[in-house]
Design an enzyme around this catalytic site. Sequence first.
Site, mmCIF file in Angstrom:
data_model
loop_
_atom_site.group_PDB
_atom_site.id
_atom_site.type_symbol
_atom_site.label_atom_id
_atom_site.label_comp_id
_atom_site.label_asym_id
_atom_site.label_seq_id
_atom_site.Cartn_x
_atom_site.Cartn_y
_atom_site.Cartn_z
ATOM 1 N N SER A 1 0.683 -0.888 0.000
ATOM 2 C CA SER A 1 0.000 0.000 0.000
ATOM 3 C C SER A 1 0.894 1.161 0.000
ATOM 4 O O SER A 1 1.563 1.294 0.659
ATOM 5 C CB SER A 1 -0.721 -0.400 0.771
ATOM 6 O OG SER A 1 -1.531 -1.100 0.457
ATOM 7 N N THR A 2 1.494 2.083 -1.038
ATOM 8 C CA THR A 2 2.518 2.863 -1.739
ATOM 9 C C THR A 2 1.937 4.199 -2.147
ATOM 10 O O THR A 2 0.760 4.314 -2.433
ATOM 11 C CB THR A 2 2.944 2.084 -2.992
ATOM 12 O OG1 THR A 2 3.319 0.779 -2.591
ATOM 13 C CG2 THR A 2 4.068 2.769 -3.715
ATOM 14 N N THR A 3 2.780 5.202 -2.244
ATOM 15 C CA THR A 3 2.333 6.486 -2.776
ATOM 16 C C THR A 3 3.429 7.042 -3.660
ATOM 17 O O THR A 3 4.613 6.737 -3.479
ATOM 18 C CB THR A 3 1.962 7.474 -1.657
ATOM 19 O OG1 THR A 3 1.287 8.608 -2.213
ATOM 20 C CG2 THR A 3 3.195 7.949 -0.895
#
Length: 494
Positions: A316-318
Amino acid sequence: MKGVVAAGHPLTAEAGAQILRAGGNAVDAALAAMVASFVTEPQLTGLGAGGYMLVAEPGEAPALLDFFVAAPGNGADPAARAPLVPAEVFFEAAAQVFHVGAASCGVYGTPAGICEAHRRFATFPLPDLVAPGVALARAGVELNAQQAYIFALLEPITGSSPEARAKYWSHPPGDRVLREGDVFADPELADTLERLGAEGAAPFYTGDVARAACERVAAGGGMLTEADLAGYEVIARDPIQVGYRGFDVFTNPPPSAGGILIASVLAQLDREPAPPSRGRLVAAMEEAHQARTPEFMEGLDRPGFLEEFMASQLGSTTHISVLDADGRACALTCTNGEGSGIIVPGTGLHLNNMMGEEDLSPLGFFTHPVGRRLPSMMAPTVVSRDGAVHVAVGSAGSNRIRSAILQVIIGVIDRGLDLVDAVEAPRVHWEDGVVFLEPGADEDALLADGRKLAPFKDLNVFFGGAQAVRRDPATGELAGAGDPRRGGAVVTAG
């Protein structure tokens, strides 16, 4: 215009644009946005995470900083390791099992990455760059629809420990996960970010924060040790460079896996007429995925592997993207995985769950040698021509990262789409014999190819969160596109 920022939340992008307006460069802006994202997008990034930064400056060769998560265990007893804790997350037409708990925690790199990027490229004092994030952590951020969806999606993970429930659920803790309109604040994280600005990375690797992190992980049966943290270093690497339709594409090199797979697909498609059909793109994705053999994974760390692999392909990355007025680009991807549920007491620091990510351990859990960087799919990417940046792009989304980036690049270069249309166009992703697809993605043509399909009803965060910026080669005008799948936003700095 002084620049443009594309990021996964409006307040993330605004933090970067604020620095551009004050005279900062693209890296200053990216760092400020990154720290703000720890509050605005708190479950998928943070101080306990890792990532990569790609910087392209006019007249200079692009440079990549690797501050990704490394395998822990220096001085630890593997026999004392606790089991991973499975947590199943349900998307609209797919499910994915993640693994959390203390055994899932790897050696974090974010604090070191921030400080090394600041030392090499930034112009503003570090306390000024963390200040927007500190203010947001103290005041709190109201959850928008996209972040509320992420909170609900990851409820099995944040419900896995008392401290994660205290951090991410409503008060009193344990009542329910936060929803749209609720306010997320983190005063402990605000204090810790202020320490980062004032003292740099030392407390996180050789000081009291490092000690507290290792004690908390050890209490749960994890392998993170003080020796792991003390030995951690940011690594400067030469990006992969591959030609595509007369452009130069620069992306993340080994030992990361994502960039080399993107480059191999582009190298294949560059020999064929443009634009590739949806079926041909899916076939190329399948071929790249199947290249992840045990020999491929073992070879990523070997000198000369990149040249050998690309030669075989040719035979779960941005995410935050920034362009400034001087033509400097910064593409920054950072991830906490989905978080481990392990919070370092008194710091607000949520540790990553990278050792429990199946995507990063295709040869099996705990097979990476101690100290080795994990083979991430993250691939901050810059597309340039004649030394001038054309597009900077990256994505969140686990194994879907490479698919998202490929489709944005192909949309802009091959299909002639403007940046917003390229980012918002329906996506496909091949994995394990199934083509996942969004509405409008040539379902009939893919069925005619005899492929097994898993259609989604709407655009979905499953397909990544690509944030992109672009400079018009004719006019020099700057533009950006935020991915609606992840609540992406664009803010310009006039």
